[in-house]
Design an enzyme around this catalytic site. Sequence first.
Site, short mmCIF file in Angstrom:
data_model
loop_
_atom_site.label_atom_id
_atom_site.label_comp_id
_atom_site.label_asym_id
_atom_site.label_seq_id
_atom_site.Cartn_x
_atom_site.Cartn_y
_atom_site.Cartn_z
N GLU A 12 0.81 -1.23 0.00
CA GLU A 12 0.00 0.00 0.00
C GLU A 12 0.83 1.26 0.00
O GLU A 12 2.00 1.26 0.39
CB GLU A 12 -0.95 0.02 1.19
CG GLU A 12 -0.34 -0.32 2.53
CD GLU A 12 0.78 0.55 3.00
OE1 GLU A 12 0.66 1.79 2.89
OE2 GLU A 12 1.79 0.01 3.50
N GLY A 49 6.27 0.37 4.31
CA GLY A 49 5.06 0.02 3.57
C GLY A 49 5.39 -0.32 2.13
O GLY A 49 6.48 -0.84 1.85
N GLU A 50 4.45 -0.04 1.22
CA GLU A 50 4.63 -0.36 -0.22
C GLU A 50 4.74 -1.86 -0.46
O GLU A 50 5.15 -2.27 -1.55
CB GLU A 50 5.92 0.26 -0.80
CG GLU A 50 6.10 1.73 -0.69
CD GLU A 50 7.41 2.24 -1.32
OE1 GLU A 50 8.19 1.42 -1.85
OE2 GLU A 50 7.62 3.46 -1.31
N GLY A 51 4.46 -2.68 0.53
CA GLY A 51 4.71 -4.11 0.37
C GLY A 51 6.18 -4.46 0.44
O GLY A 51 6.57 -5.59 0.13
#
Lengths: 316, 316
Positions: free
Chosen positions: B143, B283-285
């Site tokens: 995300e 984040g961002e995976g």
Amino acid sequence: ADGAAMAGALSRNGQLTKPPGSLGRLEGVAIWLAGWQGSEKPRVLAPQVAIFAGNHGVVAQGVSAFPAEVTVQMVANFQHGGAAVNQLARVAGAAMTVTALELDRPTADFTAGDAMTADETAAALQAGWDAVLDSADLLVPGEMGIGNTTSAAAIAHALYGGTPEDWVGRGTGVDDQGLARKASAVARGVGRLGTRDPLGVLAGVGGREIAAMAGAILRARHLRIPVLLDGFIACSAAAVLQAANPQALDHCMAAHVSAEAAHGRLLTALRKEPLLNLGLRLGEGSGAALAINIVRAAAECHSGMATFAEAGVAGG
Amino acid sequence: ADGAAMAGALSRNGQLTKPPGSLGRLEGVAIWLAGWQGSEKPRVLAPQVAIFAGNHGVVAQGVSAFPAEVTVQMVANFQHGGAAVNQLARVAGAAMTVTALELDRPTADFTAGDAMTADETAAALQAGWDAVLDSADLLVPGEMGIGNTTSAAAIAHALYGGTPEDWVGRGTGVDDQGLARKASAVARGVGRLGTRDPLGVLAGVGGREIAAMAGAILRARHLRIPVLLDGFIACSAAAVLQAANPQALDHCMAAHVSAEAAHGRLLTALRKEPLLNLGLRLGEGSGAALAINIVRAAAECHSGMATFAEAGVAGG
């Protein structure tokens, strides 16, 4: 390490499109790589997993759950691609070399006398030195040798003191009696040594594959190749070097902490923080091979990401 | 999960050329993969990193160190390959998809009313469902959304109780005042909810990208695709599903534990043990993308190693 490359990498790290510090340990890994590769934008394009195998006279003391012939059988398994480290090296895109060190001539049982002569120790160091590929940009020294956790425990006990029990563990899976035999062998081997320099300890209670890993780590330093340290046995080789020179392992990072209990203690003595903690206790360079892609990922983030200015992203 | 495939994998694991248990957590990872892929010899050949982006009305409360326009700027960065997750997906050989969810229409400020209507929540869940590639054999939902640690903290506080302070953290780097504003926003948002079912909590204090990750995790379950959970925000999406159905996350493994302090607490609530602990908090995976090669390595060891019989190696 190259201070200018590290300073450049540190500055670049602060400009990348992420909150400061948000890549955690990957940021420090990239800057460490930058220093040893001498480049502000390090990469991991040609890693090498260098496996060394040796046999140990101390198996006569009943210190291993597996028979000594497994060493030569596992070398064949490495050569045919069937071992864990073969799969791990492939996933990491690493070249794998296997150096079998006189498997038909085990070291002497170190409870009775020195494991290796000075000449034998030098030959094993040289074999490690020679096995490192000039083209490697990251090195994983690994090992196979039935009985070698006992040898590693003896090295650690000789270098750092404590009790034999502090340094022995289950290895490939010995029972309580086997564990007691390991502690006894370590006590007798180290008790026999008297005062020795680190290379004397290596000759006294080490093994050919351990000496070869030490030689490979030295060669990597000479070539400015960063090194990932595997488990207890690889770290015992590294410990010999650090005992001789406190800066000898600045080009080395601890890849993982093994389930072999004494490995955590040894890493503390080496002042190395492991990247991974996944309960591996196989040797073969497996934990360090597993960490290659972590180090590569750190390098790729550092070297491949856009800066805030390049991406037109507002800073925090 | 496929019990026969898991039983077959467990039996195979016992025959591979290594001491029992010596690959540590990699062994359990391979058997888990076997169950969800329905194969005694699982592989990771086509992983997908699916990123979802959303904007949050709660940023009006001063909860983020970065301005809201960074969400759309970072989506452009993802599309141009400049973000950390682009590099990590490439190292992992993963396909990466980016789904921007109405970035010009943020959710409502949840301190004043529900973040999303039921229809908006359903649309976001559907977007996540639709983003999963049928061909994926491992999924990482990730995300981007300025303000979304506040939303995730509110979800966790609503589902698990405790205090708002238990669940808020520095996110991208807020100062002490920002942290206090986050706790206050969480307290007011959750205080407003009253008794809700988990999807009601998601609509009340969640966000589009969080709902989309929940939809993607559901879709993966439907397709029997194993999932790697990333950090605090991805786990808040997973928590909504687990609160609705305690078995909903059996196909999910925690990839890492983030430096965002509440993530460890959330993993405990989810009863998930992380694979990595490297201090990431991006984040961002990113943490889960980093773990793909660990899971791949587990599968390759399990599926590629020789058995003792095949290799002619003596057992212990």
